[in-house]
Design a protein around this motif. Structure first.
Motif, PDB file in Angstrom:
ATOM      1  N   GLY A 331       0.812  -1.211   0.000  1.00 33.73           N
ATOM      2  CA  GLY A 331       0.000   0.000   0.000  1.00 33.73           C
ATOM      3  C   GLY A 331       0.845   1.259   0.000  1.00 33.73           C
ATOM      4  O   GLY A 331       0.515   2.259  -0.657  1.00 33.73           O
ATOM      5  N   TYR A 332       1.971   1.212   0.723  1.00 37.17           N
ATOM      6  CA  TYR A 332       2.888   2.344   0.787  1.00 37.17           C
ATOM      7  C   TYR A 332       3.492   2.639  -0.581  1.00 37.17           C
ATOM      8  O   TYR A 332       3.759   3.792  -0.929  1.00 37.17           O
ATOM      9  N   LEU A 333       3.707   1.578  -1.375  1.00 36.72           N
ATOM     10  CA  LEU A 333       4.229   1.736  -2.732  1.00 36.72           C
ATOM     11  C   LEU A 333       3.331   2.653  -3.554  1.00 36.72           C
ATOM     12  O   LEU A 333       3.793   3.653  -4.126  1.00 36.72           O
ATOM     13  N   PHE A 334       2.038   2.336  -3.628  1.00 36.22           N
ATOM     14  CA  PHE A 334       1.107   3.152  -4.413  1.00 36.22           C
ATOM     15  C   PHE A 334       1.034   4.583  -3.860  1.00 36.22           C
ATOM     16  O   PHE A 334       0.996   5.554  -4.621  1.00 36.22           O
ATOM     17  N   THR A 335       1.019   4.687  -2.547  1.00 33.06           N
ATOM     18  CA  THR A 335       0.835   5.990  -1.909  1.00 33.06           C
ATOM     19  C   THR A 335       2.024   6.910  -2.149  1.00 33.06           C
ATOM     20  O   THR A 335       1.863   8.077  -2.547  1.00 33.06           O
ATOM     21  N   VAL A 336       3.220   6.395  -1.912  1.00 36.48           N
ATOM     22  CA  VAL A 336       4.429   7.213  -2.068  1.00 36.48           C
ATOM     23  C   VAL A 336       4.643   7.603  -3.525  1.00 36.48           C
ATOM     24  O   VAL A 336       4.985   8.757  -3.833  1.00 36.48           O
ATOM     25  N   LEU A 337       4.433   6.657  -4.429  1.00 42.54           N
ATOM     26  CA  LEU A 337       4.627   6.978  -5.837  1.00 42.54           C
ATOM     27  C   LEU A 337       3.616   8.002  -6.324  1.00 42.54           C
ATOM     28  O   LEU A 337       3.947   8.876  -7.141  1.00 42.54           O
ATOM     29  N   SER A 448       1.793  14.421 -19.247  1.00 34.54           N
ATOM     30  CA  SER A 448       1.836  13.534 -20.414  1.00 34.54           C
ATOM     31  C   SER A 448       0.876  12.365 -20.223  1.00 34.54           C
ATOM     32  O   SER A 448       0.429  12.076 -19.106  1.00 34.54           O
ATOM     33  N   LEU A 449       0.604  11.676 -21.312  1.00 32.06           N
ATOM     34  CA  LEU A 449      -0.338  10.558 -21.264  1.00 32.06           C
ATOM     35  C   LEU A 449       0.172   9.447 -20.344  1.00 32.06           C
ATOM     36  O   LEU A 449      -0.604   8.876 -19.555  1.00 32.06           O
ATOM     37  N   LEU A 450       1.477   9.145 -20.410  1.00 33.47           N
ATOM     38  CA  LEU A 450       2.030   8.096 -19.568  1.00 33.47           C
ATOM     39  C   LEU A 450       1.988   8.481 -18.091  1.00 33.47           C
ATOM     40  O   LEU A 450       1.697   7.641 -17.225  1.00 33.47           O
ATOM     41  N   MET A 451       2.297   9.747 -17.794  1.00 35.08           N
ATOM     42  CA  MET A 451       2.246  10.187 -16.404  1.00 35.08           C
ATOM     43  C   MET A 451       0.812  10.181 -15.892  1.00 35.08           C
ATOM     44  O   MET A 451       0.560   9.842 -14.734  1.00 35.08           O
ATOM     45  N   ARG A 452      -0.122  10.542 -16.757  1.00 32.18           N
ATOM     46  CA  ARG A 452      -1.534  10.480 -16.365  1.00 32.18           C
ATOM     47  C   ARG A 452      -1.928   9.032 -16.029  1.00 32.18           C
ATOM     48  O   ARG A 452      -2.614   8.774 -15.041  1.00 32.18           O
ATOM     49  N   GLY A 453      -1.438   8.096 -16.850  1.00 29.62           N
ATOM     50  CA  GLY A 453      -1.706   6.686 -16.583  1.00 29.62           C
ATOM     51  C   GLY A 453      -1.083   6.221 -15.277  1.00 29.62           C
ATOM     52  O   GLY A 453      -1.694   5.457 -14.516  1.00 29.62           O
ATOM     53  N   ALA A 454       0.144   6.699 -15.000  1.00 32.22           N
ATOM     54  CA  ALA A 454       0.822   6.321 -13.755  1.00 32.22           C
ATOM     55  C   ALA A 454       0.069   6.857 -12.545  1.00 32.22           C
ATOM     56  O   ALA A 454      -0.103   6.151 -11.535  1.00 32.22           O
ATOM     57  N   VAL A 455      -0.397   8.104 -12.645  1.00 29.07           N
ATOM     58  CA  VAL A 455      -1.164   8.701 -11.542  1.00 29.07           C
ATOM     59  C   VAL A 455      -2.454   7.924 -11.302  1.00 29.07           C
ATOM     60  O   VAL A 455      -2.800   7.590 -10.155  1.00 29.07           O
ATOM     61  N   LEU A 456      -3.168   7.615 -12.374  1.00 29.91           N
ATOM     62  CA  LEU A 456      -4.426   6.877 -12.246  1.00 29.91           C
ATOM     63  C   LEU A 456      -4.182   5.477 -11.683  1.00 29.91           C
ATOM     64  O   LEU A 456      -4.978   4.980 -10.874  1.00 29.91           O
ATOM     65  N   ALA A 457      -3.082   4.838 -12.102  1.00 30.66           N
ATOM     66  CA  ALA A 457      -2.764   3.499 -11.598  1.00 30.66           C
ATOM     67  C   ALA A 457      -2.481   3.537 -10.093  1.00 30.66           C
ATOM     68  O   ALA A 457      -2.934   2.657  -9.342  1.00 30.66           O
TER      69      ALA A 457
END
Length: 484
Positions: A331-337, A448-457
């Motif tokens: 959970g910390y992985l998703f949160t910190v990233l 960017s599209l990839l960063m948007r995808g990373a944020v949503l993920a």
């Protein structure tokens, strides 16, 4: 010797070398593409960890290297973090004066050390993997050579890191001198024999204590936490993100391996010591974070507090506590990233790192505002997010250990007080996002599209792990069961 078991590590190492060599032929204006290609390569390696048979327990190099459920759990975590950090590095490229491709390669080499750490079943491999991680981070932390703050952070990390390595080497000498072995299984077998007298050997315990001191540096746990705030503040943001989750998780998996695989009898004797360290780390991190106005420094103190929460699972001395550690880290992985992705994108535009730079973010970028809010609420440990379930499982394990010693009830109270204290500074960030005033010249940060995808993920991971935690809890329990 089964080299095939090292396929993930060798693939990652090879990817780093390919990226370095490609720098010779790729034009300067297209070098960012190598970061995207590296992230894609890491994604392929991550996919391979889900192939059938990946979690079967196997050994290589005379038992030094183990591939089991615990190793695969952490390797997936490391690879996911590496892929996102590489994307952050691409976004951060305009702030790296030179050597962008080397920056990508160093991230991959550090990740290789993390994968080796996940499979370490011997004190020699433990030390080698830690040194590969630490030496690589010496360069990553001070990579912005033109910034005095980055150089200062690099020097501090180097000095404290070298001291931690010296502690570990000194401790390993005592461990080998008394046990006559480096392999975790061999040491555990000797500890189980009363006639060996190893459990009561003061030189062995002294050496083991020094080894744990070296691991405490990776966790940024009290009293080895002094480097964290300055390094978080001065280092490049992608490096800080990788330190926050990758380096910390590497310390955790090695701590779990050493305590519960190599020296379980000694670990049981030191349960109260870990309880005291956990309480002190939680209080130190949360109290020192209260007056912070620099966002990265605040997260540095926050990381210290979270090291304390991770130590709760160690202090509980139970399989439930160990499984809670693994869930908490996921959970910390998703949160910190999520948090550092927002910081990378937003603060790139302003150049400032003050919390006030997030003022009015909900108007400029609702998506980034929502992501940062979710990250802060999850770090605070409020439902229904991943951080809440993680803290709940850890506190539940501590309460269950209360039958052994009343000190665990006091530890539970300290942890709850830490959560309450943290609400003040985490919600200070949220207040700046929604009620702070943006500077007139600030515009919507490009995404960017990839960063948007990373944020949503990352947002999806925070929500999914909190609302439907059962699959992740089962995965954590299975990983711990594989080590028993």
């Amino acid at each position: 010797m089964n080299l095939l078991l090292l396929k993930h590590e060798l693939s990652l190492l090879g990817l780093g070398l390919v990226v370095l060599l490609a720098d010779l032929w790729v034009p300067a204006e297209r070098r960012r593409m190598l970061g995207y290609l590296a992230a894609a390569g890491v994604g392929v390696i991550l996919f391979c960890t889900f192939l059938p048979g990946a979690e079967d327990t196997q050994y290589a190099f005379g038992g030094m290297f183990v591939q089991d459920g615990l190793a695969i759990f952490f390797k997936r975590l490391f690879l996911a973090a590496t892929a996102v950090v590489l994307l952050l590095a691409v976004e951060f490229a305009d702030r790296v004066a030179g050597g962008l491709v080397e920056y990508f390669a160093l991230i991959l080499f550090a990740a290789t050390g993390m994968l080796l750490a996940a499979s370490a079943n011997d004190f020699v491999l433990l030390f080698v993997s830690l040194e590969l991680i630490t030496i690589t981070f010496y360069v990553l932390v001070s990579f912005q050579r033109a910034r005095m703050a980055a150089l200062e952070a690099g020097v501090k990390y180097l000095i404290i890191g070298a001291l931690a390595s010296a502690f570990m080497v000194f401790g390993l000498a005592f461990v080998y001198g008394t046990a006559g072995a480096f392999n975790f299984g061999e040491i555990a077998a000797k500890l189980a024999m009363p006639e060996a007298g190893l459990a009561g050997n003061k030189l062995f315990l002294f050496g083991l204590l020094f080894v744990l001191a070296g691991l405490g540096f990776k966790l940024a746990a009290v009293p080895f936490q002094v480097w964290a705030p300055d390094v978080y503040q001065g280092a490049p943001t992608p490096t800080v993100a990788f330190l926050a989750i990758g380096s910390k998780a590497a310390g955790v998996v090695l701590l779990v391996r050493v305590l519960f695989s190599a020296v379980p009898e000694v670990a049981a004797q030191w349960a109260l010591l870990f309880a005291v360290l956990a309480g002190l780390t939680i209080l130190y991190g949360n109290l020192c974070a209260l007056p912070q106005t620099n966002l990265k420094r605040l997260l540095g103190y926050s990381s210290i507090a979270h090291a304390g929460y991770l130590l709760l699972g160690v202090a509980a001395m139970s399989a439930a506590g160990q499984a809670a550690i693994l869930y908490y880290l996921a959970g910390y992985l998703f949160t910190v990233l999520a948090a550092f992705t927002v910081i990378t994108v937003v603060l790139r535009e302003t150049g400032a790192e003050d919390i006030r730079a997030l003022g009015g973010l909900h108007e400029r970028s609702p998506l980034l505002a929502a992501a940062m809010t979710l990250a802060m609420v999850s770090l605070a440990g409020l439902p229904p997010l991943a951080g809440f379930i993680g803290k709940f499982l850890l506190l539940k394990a501590v309460l269950a250990a209360g039958a052994v010693s009343p000190l665990y009830y006091a530890l539970f109270a300290v942890a709850v007080v830490g959560v309450v204290i943290s609400l003040a500074y985490y919600f200070g960030v949220v207040r700046a996002i929604y009620w702070g005033r943006a500077a007139e010249e600030q515009t919507a940060p490009p995404l960017s599209l990839l960063m948007r995808g990373a944020v949503l993920a990352c947002m999806a991971g925070i929500l999914a792990a909190g609302i439907y935690p059962k699959p992740l809890i089962k995965a954590a329990e299975a990983a711990i069961a594989a080590m028993q």
